[in-house]
Design a protein around this motif. Structure first.
Motif, PDB file in Angstrom:
ATOM      1  N   MET A  15       0.834  -1.199   0.000  1.00 45.22           N
ATOM      2  CA  MET A  15       0.000   0.000   0.000  1.00 45.22           C
ATOM      3  C   MET A  15       0.872   1.254   0.000  1.00 45.22           C
ATOM      4  SD  MET A  15      -2.901   1.529  -0.006  1.00 45.22           S
ATOM      5  CE  MET A  15      -4.070   0.241   0.307  1.00 45.22           C
ATOM      6  N   SER A  16       1.932   1.261   0.792  1.00 51.00           N
ATOM      7  CA  SER A  16       2.786   2.452   0.844  1.00 51.00           C
ATOM      8  C   SER A  16       3.448   2.714  -0.508  1.00 51.00           C
ATOM      9  CB  SER A  16       3.830   2.334   1.954  1.00 51.00           C
ATOM     10  OG  SER A  16       4.665   1.229   1.745  1.00 51.00           O
ATOM     11  N   SER A  70      -8.356   6.605   2.695  1.00 49.35           N
ATOM     12  CA  SER A  70      -8.684   5.279   3.210  1.00 49.35           C
ATOM     13  C   SER A  70      -8.006   5.112   4.567  1.00 49.35           C
ATOM     14  CB  SER A  70      -8.189   4.200   2.246  1.00 49.35           C
ATOM     15  OG  SER A  70      -6.774   4.142   2.284  1.00 49.35           O
ATOM     16  N   GLU A  72      -6.058   2.836   5.448  1.00 47.90           N
ATOM     17  CA  GLU A  72      -4.667   2.441   5.204  1.00 47.90           C
ATOM     18  C   GLU A  72      -3.801   3.668   4.923  1.00 47.90           C
ATOM     19  OE1 GLU A  72      -7.251   1.074   3.487  1.00 47.90           O
ATOM     20  OE2 GLU A  72      -7.274  -1.004   4.125  1.00 47.90           O
ATOM     21  N   GLN A  73      -4.317   4.606   4.106  1.00 48.17           N
ATOM     22  CA  GLN A  73      -3.574   5.823   3.807  1.00 48.17           C
ATOM     23  C   GLN A  73      -3.322   6.621   5.079  1.00 48.17           C
ATOM     24  OE1 GLN A  73      -6.465   7.075   0.776  1.00 48.17           O
ATOM     25  NE2 GLN A  73      -4.733   7.571  -0.527  1.00 48.17           N
TER      26      GLN A  73
END
Length: 112
Positions: A15-16, A70, A72-73
């Motif tokens: 994700m990163s 999100s 996650e962000q």
């Protein structure tokens, strides 16, 4: 000559990493084509999908506006902020410790 072609999937990218690529493109640091070549991403559609999913462009209304992030962000952003604050704290503590040592042990004067 045989090449070792490895097919990648969306799950192969963290994700990163996805957020980093999207950020670089949105900030004008890279074009989509440059990102493909710089990071070895094999399909243009991969980056397009990331921009639609994680970017700040509202594709439905065709306008640029900040979209909600999100979870996650937000976690990744907060983790990076924590790392920065920990470095700043360590530096401040080091500087304060050095200042304390200078005050507690003043230089000896050799004036006679």
């Amino acid at each position: 000559m045989k090449t070792n072609y490895v097919k990648r999937t969306q799950k192969d990218y963290t994700m990163s990493f996805k957020l980093q690529v999207v950020s670089e493109i949105e900030q004008g640091e890279l074009t989509r084509s440059q990102a493909l070549s710089k990071y070895g991403i094999q399909a243009k559609s991969t980056i397009r999908d990331w921009l639609r999913k994680y970017g700040n462009f509202d594709w439905e209304n065709q306008s640029y506006k900040p979209m909600s992030k999100s979870p996650e962000q937000r976690i990744i952003e907060l983790e990076e902020k924590i790392k920065l604050l920990e470095k700043q704290k360590a530096r401040a503590e080091y500087t304060a410790d050095r200042a304390d040592k200078k005050v507690s042990h003043p230089p000896v004067s050799y004036l006679g």
